[in-house]
Every structure is written in C-alpha cells, then in structure tokens.
Design an enzyme around this catalytic site. Structure first.
Site, mmCIF file in Angstrom:
data_model
loop_
_atom_site.group_PDB
_atom_site.id
_atom_site.type_symbol
_atom_site.label_atom_id
_atom_site.label_comp_id
_atom_site.label_asym_id
_atom_site.label_seq_id
_atom_site.Cartn_x
_atom_site.Cartn_y
_atom_site.Cartn_z
ATOM 1 N N LYS A 43 22.871 -0.201 69.055
ATOM 2 C CA LYS A 43 24.218 0.270 69.413
ATOM 3 C C LYS A 43 24.136 1.729 69.883
ATOM 4 O O LYS A 43 23.141 2.410 69.658
ATOM 5 C CB LYS A 43 25.145 0.119 68.216
ATOM 6 C CG LYS A 43 24.704 0.870 66.981
ATOM 7 C CD LYS A 43 25.432 0.340 65.747
ATOM 8 C CE LYS A 43 25.017 1.134 64.514
ATOM 9 N NZ LYS A 43 25.477 0.490 63.279
ATOM 10 N N TYR A 264 27.287 35.243 71.232
ATOM 11 C CA TYR A 264 28.707 35.315 70.883
ATOM 12 C C TYR A 264 28.893 35.718 69.424
ATOM 13 O O TYR A 264 28.269 35.143 68.533
ATOM 14 C CB TYR A 264 29.378 33.957 71.111
ATOM 15 C CG TYR A 264 29.528 33.595 72.567
ATOM 16 C CD1 TYR A 264 30.326 34.356 73.421
ATOM 17 C CD2 TYR A 264 28.856 32.498 73.091
ATOM 18 C CE1 TYR A 264 30.457 34.013 74.754
ATOM 19 C CE2 TYR A 264 28.988 32.148 74.421
ATOM 20 C CZ TYR A 264 29.791 32.915 75.255
ATOM 21 O OH TYR A 264 29.925 32.590 76.568
HETATM 22 C C1 LIG Z 1 24.265 0.349 62.510
HETATM 23 C C2 LIG Z 1 24.064 -0.859 61.693
HETATM 24 C C3 LIG Z 1 22.808 -1.161 61.144
HETATM 25 C C4 LIG Z 1 21.614 -0.228 61.265
HETATM 26 O O1 LIG Z 1 21.733 0.810 60.319
HETATM 27 P P1 LIG Z 1 20.579 1.900 60.142
HETATM 28 O O2 LIG Z 1 21.045 2.723 59.000
HETATM 29 O O3 LIG Z 1 20.542 2.681 61.407
HETATM 30 O O4 LIG Z 1 19.334 1.161 59.884
HETATM 31 C C5 LIG Z 1 22.667 -2.348 60.459
HETATM 32 N N1 LIG Z 1 23.708 -3.194 60.293
HETATM 33 C C6 LIG Z 1 24.936 -2.933 60.773
HETATM 34 C C7 LIG Z 1 26.040 -3.898 60.547
HETATM 35 C C8 LIG Z 1 25.160 -1.762 61.482
HETATM 36 O O5 LIG Z 1 26.377 -1.508 61.953
#
Ligand SMILES: *Cc1c(COP(=O)(O)O)cnc(C)c1O
Length: 374
Positions: A43, A264
C-alpha cells in the site's frame, strides 16, 4: 515519487531503490515463516518505494496486498498474474465488476460489503475469494466475534472461497492490551469448526510472535528494511536491508564564527568557529521538518571506497535544504555525497530524532524526488 532517473540530474537529490535488498528481505521473511504464504503489503506506493521497484524486487511473493483497485489494475497491466488482495475490500459497490475482472481477493470487513456481494452473485456472477476480517480488539475494521460466524456462513453459502483474517493492535509492544495472545484467543475461539485458511501476522508478529502467523502472513515494513517499533536496534537481529537510500549533495559551505546562528530562527548557534554544510534536501522532499539538532546524516569523503563520516544536523530543516555540522568532516566539500537515510543511516534513526516512525518518512518521500531502481 516522480519520474525515474538513472543518475543525479539537475538538483542533486535521488531516492535509490535496491531491488536486491527487497529480494533479501523477502527471503528473510520466508526463513522466519517457512510454512506460510506471503502477501507482500505494498500500500501507499509500496511504502513510498514505487510499484515498479516492488514488482521487480518482490516478484517471488505469493501475492501483493494493497488498498486501491487502480493499483491492482496497474499490477495486472504490468504482467503480475499472481494473487492480489484488496486490504480494505471494496469502497463502493460499483468496484465489484472490475475486482472480478482483475481476479482480486477481497477483504470483507462490514455488513454492507456482504450485501453487495450477495446481490452481485445472485445476479449470476462468479463468487469471490474472501478474507473475512474479524475485529478481535483493535476496533478498526472487521466484524465483532458475535457477528463473524453469520457473515461467514452467508458468504460461504454463496460459494465464496473463505479465509479468516484479523489484525493485531500491539504486536510490537509486549505489555499493551489487547495482547497478541488475547486477540489470537478470540480469533481461534470464533473460527472454531469453520473451514478455511487464516491470516493474522503483520511484520511485528512475524518478528516477535512466531506462534501467531497463520496460513497467509502480511509483512509490510520489514520488506522495506525498517522496524515496526520505529527503533532500529529492535530489528538488527533480523538482518534486514534498507531498500531505499535517500541521498543528496553538499551544495554550499558556510564558515561560521562563535555565536553565529544557522537558518530560520537561528535555532543552532555555533559554539566556536566551524564549517556548516548546506545539503539539497528539505521538507518539500519529504525530509521531516521536526528533525532535531543531532539527527545524523552520512557524508562521503571518498567517492570510490565508500568512506564517510556521520555528521549531525544543526538548525531547522527548511523547504529545500538542511544544514549540517562539518566539524567531524574536514574533507567534506561542495559536491560531497550525503546519505539522508539508507544502509548507513537507518530511516528509523531519523524518525526517532523527529518523533515519528520510519513508515511515515518512507511514505512521505515527495513526488519531486527522482527515483532510480537499482
Ligand atoms: C499495513 C498492513 C499490514 C502490514 O503492516 P506492517 O506493520 O507494515 O508489517 C498488514 N496487514 C494489514 C491489514 C495492513 O493494513
């Protein structure tokens, strides 16, 4: 992230994505969970690493898990024939047809999604492969245990191929409740006697709860070589490799007198005469503005042999630049290569110094940063 680039062009900033490190990390996941199939979670543009690189480096995965059906379209157009899981299922009923065309596996987490599927299959369409999500205590997506079995039986009756799924709230923290054990107990009790494979573990569970994996694991952050806890030391034992290297160059050097301020607000004041390196990377590139004085960067002092020196950030990060203390690196000059994060500076270390976690920094690398897939 933007267009891919093969070398440093124009402004000297680049995100290099090392597909060999992807391969290495995926192999480490397989060694840790040899009995499980792997949904590689990609994702958020593969946690900011871009889909092209993920497809190339993770091609031996059993499937890819993502959010947006348009990203599933991209995977199919680029030749991925393996499984694709929509991690939050369908957002609207009108995605059903496309999801079927793409042969997606669907998470189903709420009543409305069950109704869409029933209606669709009733109209004569084929059933789907479903990962039915149970809320075992995280209280985000999923059916409460008391509603889960009903949802299961409804979809099962329509011929769907059923899997059982849940997500852990605290697999990275030993004492926080609900614990992995508590969630797992609810899950096992609720699916007792129902058919179908299971899917439970994210990266933290794969690393630290090897008895809570299930048939399909869902590693994300560990594939990218960063830590679920945000602390690099916590994953050193797992021998993962950083996949992204964010690098830039020193584009100017200032000679300060004692008492001179930097940038800054003059947050940093020189305690003595010293050199400051100006690096072409700022918060508009995705580098955190919250980085404190002392956040490390690595400065190359020998182009060929990879020698370098860790130098601290001093002064506030600005939109296009950040400033570093060069007292440790008298050899540094304009054009010296700087690693902001990568295999020398763990992204988790930058995150810790910026009050966040590596996940957020990786996902936030800006579209204006060119990407080189290596
Ligand atoms: C993002 C996600 C993962 C992966 O999680 P990590 O902590 O990056 O390993 C696994 N399962 C679901 C449902 C997720 O949304």
């Amino acid at each position: 992230m933007g267009a891919s680039a093969n070398s440093l062009i124009n402004r000297p900033i680049l995100a290099s994505i090392h597909t060999q490190a992807f391969r290495h990390n995926l192999n480490r996941v397989r060694e840790l969970a040899p009995e499980s199939k792997i949904w590689s979670v990609i994702k958020a543009r593969a946690y900011g690493h871009c889909f092209d690189a993920a497809l190339k480096g993770l091609s031996s995965t059993d499937g890819f898990a993502l959010l947006d059906i348009q990203d599933a379209v991209w995977l199919r157009e680029h030749g991925w024939e393996g499984r694709v899981l929509l991690l939050e299922g369908l957002f609207h009923e009108n995605e059903l047809e496309l999801a079927q065309e793409l042969s997606c596996d669907l998470v189903v987490h709420c009543e409305a999604q069950v109704e869409w599927l029933e209606k669709y299959i009733e109209q004569g369409h084929k059933p789907f492969s479903i990962f039915l999500k149970m809320n075992t205590g995280m209280n985000r997506l999923g059916f409460k245990p008391e509603a889960y079995r009903t949802a299961f039986h409804r979809l099962h009756a329509f011929g769907c191929r059923m899997h059982h799924m849940t997500h852990f709230a605290n697999a990275d923290q030993a004492d926080q409740r609900p614990t992995v054990g508590e969630q797992q107990e609810v899950f096992e009790r609720t699916i007792d006697g129902l058919s179908g494979p299971t899917s439970l573990a994210n990266s933290a569970a794969i690393l630290w709860h090897r008895n809570a994996l299930g048939g399909w694991i869902r590693p994300g952050i560990m594939l990218y070589g960063a830590s679920p806890t945000g602390i690099y030391a916590d994953i050193e034992h797992a021998h993962l490799k950083a996949v992204m290297q964010l690098q830039s160059e020193i584009i100017d050097i200032q000679e300060l007198k004692a008492g001179d301020g930097v940038g800054y607000g003059g947050r940093y004041q020189a305690p003595e005469a010293m050199r400051i390196g100006i690096v072409a990377c700022g918060y508009a590139d995705g580098y955190p503005r919250t980085a404190k004085d002392g956040t490390p960067v690595w400065v190359s002092i020998g182009a060929e042999d990879g020698n370098g020196i860790v130098c601290p950030i001093v002064g506030r990060v600005s939109m296009d630049m950040l400033t570093i203390d060069l007292r440790n690196a008298p050899q540094a000059k304009i054009g010296s290569v700087v690693e902001l994060w990568g295999d020398r500076i763990p992204v988790d270390e930058v995150a810790r110094m910026s009050d966040t976690i590596g996940y957020e920094l990786l996902c936030a690398v800006a579209p204006r940063v060119p990407v080189a897939i290596k």
